[in-house]
Design an enzyme around this catalytic site. Structure first.
Site, PDB file in Angstrom:
ATOM      1  CG  HIS A  81      -0.299   0.079   2.543  1.00  0.00           C
ATOM      2  ND1 HIS A  81      -0.017   1.264   3.187  1.00  0.00           N
ATOM      3  CD2 HIS A  81       0.122  -0.904   3.383  1.00  0.00           C
ATOM      4  CE1 HIS A  81       0.539   1.013   4.354  1.00  0.00           C
ATOM      5  NE2 HIS A  81       0.642  -0.292   4.503  1.00  0.00           N
ATOM      6  CG  ASP A  83      -2.580   4.224   3.054  1.00  0.00           C
ATOM      7  OD1 ASP A  83      -2.177   3.110   2.642  1.00  0.00           O
ATOM      8  OD2 ASP A  83      -3.275   4.354   4.079  1.00  0.00           O
ATOM      9  CG  ASP A 144       3.218   0.464   7.636  1.00  0.00           C
ATOM     10  OD1 ASP A 144       2.791  -0.202   6.667  1.00  0.00           O
ATOM     11  OD2 ASP A 144       2.569   0.603   8.692  1.00  0.00           O
ATOM     12  CD  GLU A 178      -2.511  -1.619   5.597  1.00  0.00           C
ATOM     13  OE1 GLU A 178      -2.438  -2.669   6.261  1.00  0.00           O
ATOM     14  OE2 GLU A 178      -1.994  -0.550   5.987  1.00  0.00           O
ATOM     15  CD  GLU A 179      -0.664   2.352   7.677  1.00  0.00           C
ATOM     16  OE1 GLU A 179      -1.267   1.946   8.691  1.00  0.00           O
ATOM     17  OE2 GLU A 179       0.496   2.025   7.405  1.00  0.00           O
ATOM     18  CG  ASP A 201       1.923  -3.791   5.179  1.00  0.00           C
ATOM     19  OD1 ASP A 201       2.735  -2.881   5.443  1.00  0.00           O
ATOM     20  OD2 ASP A 201       0.704  -3.711   5.430  1.00  0.00           O
ATOM     21  CG  HIS A 383       1.667   3.578  12.322  1.00  0.00           C
ATOM     22  ND1 HIS A 383       0.436   3.018  12.637  1.00  0.00           N
ATOM     23  CD2 HIS A 383       1.990   3.079  11.104  1.00  0.00           C
ATOM     24  CE1 HIS A 383       0.057   2.209  11.663  1.00  0.00           C
ATOM     25  NE2 HIS A 383       0.989   2.237  10.719  1.00  0.00           N
TER      26      HIS A 383
END
Length: 414
Positions: A81, A83, A144, A178-179, A201, A383
């Protein structure tokens, strides 16, 4: 040999494009800026020689590397992903390249005294002597899952440039959002056309995962009644006090900071409130389906019990399932995990087969008919400001994709 400089340059070109997703948005992708990287990826896939490159109205990208063998091999997919998490800003990322990491503290930001230390993040010591890419302490990094995208595209480029490596048809897919739990929602499994796939991922090198949390969200609304505090006796109802009672009624030790491995949790991640109304947003997680259902029931019953005590419906709750444990869908086709495990061993990686304390696009895709285990992308501390990725891990992930493609072709040779 895959060039370290090439991997670094490609990865940095991705992370410097802000693609933060937005859970409050109703569009797909949830933010307009995700299109900036999406269009770049489309052009890059075309430039390296991929075929059937497409991007749909929701920014889902797909492309094909045709088979170079003269016998039937199942089509295998690789998915990531583009995003980044809304938990921490992904704007104006200023990556730092740490050559030959010495095992000591890394100063991310001198002015703000932000330090990435192995005293707290012990995993750093695994990468002594390697090249690390870190943040400058003011943003997340975006490994990520832009590391996963970098690895997939680099692997496809390598296979195109090395036709002596035999493989079947390979499909790649890149998704938005995805997040915020929507990465697979509009993924066209039939169009993708793979027998199975792997999401790139995961975190540290060697991770191979086919179990994940069952997941739900819960929005709890507590209504109050605002009255002038000088004349409030018997009249004012402060929603924030009742919200505190709700929070404290859930098991205090069943939260992310007190759980590990297969232990589930309740996670309060947002509070917004005043006297008139307080809104609590929770996520509910458990690997065991029975325990997962019990957690949802516990929150529902707590709502009913507190309302009964207050003698009016002050509290309401809305619980929505998000995704389920992919184990149920992977176990009937365990050979796809076995291929990845053997590929790791053949390129000198020790497989770390464990359950994900989270979810990926693969968990939803598995229930949509595309079995999809998860493989490491190499990053750590996702994150947040302490996120980093070893370049050597990205190179190994790239090699692993090539080896999986090669082993799949060998396995199906007559």
């Amino acid at each position: 040999m895959i060039s370290k400089e090439h991997i670094i340059n490609r990865f940095v070109s991705y992370i410097t494009i802000d693609t933060e997703s937005d859970p409050e948005s109703l569009t797909t992708p949830s933010t307009e800026k995700q299109w900036n990287l999406a269009h770049k990826l489309v052009e890059e896939l075309k430039a390296i020689g991929m075929l059937d490159v497409s991007i749909d109205d929701n920014a889902y990208i797909m492309a094909t590397l045709p088979s170079n063998v003269d016998y039937d091999v199942p089509t295998v997919g690789f998915i990531s992903h583009f995003d980044t998490s809304p938990d921490f800003t992904g704007a104006h990322i200023n990556p730092q390249i740490i050559e030959k990491y010495n095992g000591k503290d890394i100063i991310l930001n001198q002015e703000k005294n932000i330090i990435l230390s192995p005293d707290y993040f012990e995993d750093l010591l695994q990468y002594k002597g390697q090249t690390l890419i870190t943040t400058d302490g003011t943003t997340l990094l975006g490994a990520d899952d832009k590391a996963g995208i970098c690895e997939i595209i680099s692997a496809m480029e390598y296979l195109i440039n090395h036709p002596e490596i035999k493989h079947g048809t390979i499909r790649v897919g890149f998704t938005p959002d995805e997040e915020i739990g929507r990465g697979a929602h509009k993924f066209n499994v039939e169009k993708f056309g793979a027998a199975w796939a792997y999401t790139m991922d995961g975190s540290q090198i060697g991770e191979l995962e086919y179990e994940n949390f069952n997941a739900a969200s819960a929005v709890v609304k507590i209504k109050g009644r605002s009255v002038h505090p000088g004349y409030a006796k018997g009249k004012l109802v402060n929603s924030m006090y009742f919200a505190t009672e709700f929070i404290n009624s859930l098991p205090r030790l069943e939260t992310p900071e007190h759980t590990e491995e297969y232990q589930g949790f309740f996670h309060l991640h947002t509070i917004k409130g005043d006297v008139e109304e307080t809104v609590l947003q929770y996520i509910i997680r458990d690997h065991d389906k029975g325990h997962f259902e019990a957690r949802k029931e516990m929150m529902q019953k707590l709502t009913e019990e507190l309302n009964s005590q207050y003698e009016e419906d002050i509290i309401s709750i809305e619980i929505k399932d998000q995704y389920y444990n992919m184990q149920e869908k992977i176990e009937p086709v365990m050979h796809i995990v076995d291929i990845a495990e053997e590929a790791m061993k053949q390129i000198g990686i020790t497989p770390l087969i464990k359950a994900i304390r989270g979810g990926t696009d693969g968990s939803q895709l598995s229930y949509m008919g595309l079995p999809c285990p998860n493989i490491f992308a190499g990053g750590h501390n996702f994150h947040g400001r302490y996120e980093y990725v070893p370049v050597e891990s990205m190179i190994k992930a790239t090699e692993l994709i090539c080896k999986i493609a090669e082993l799949t072709a060998i396995q199906y040779k007559a």
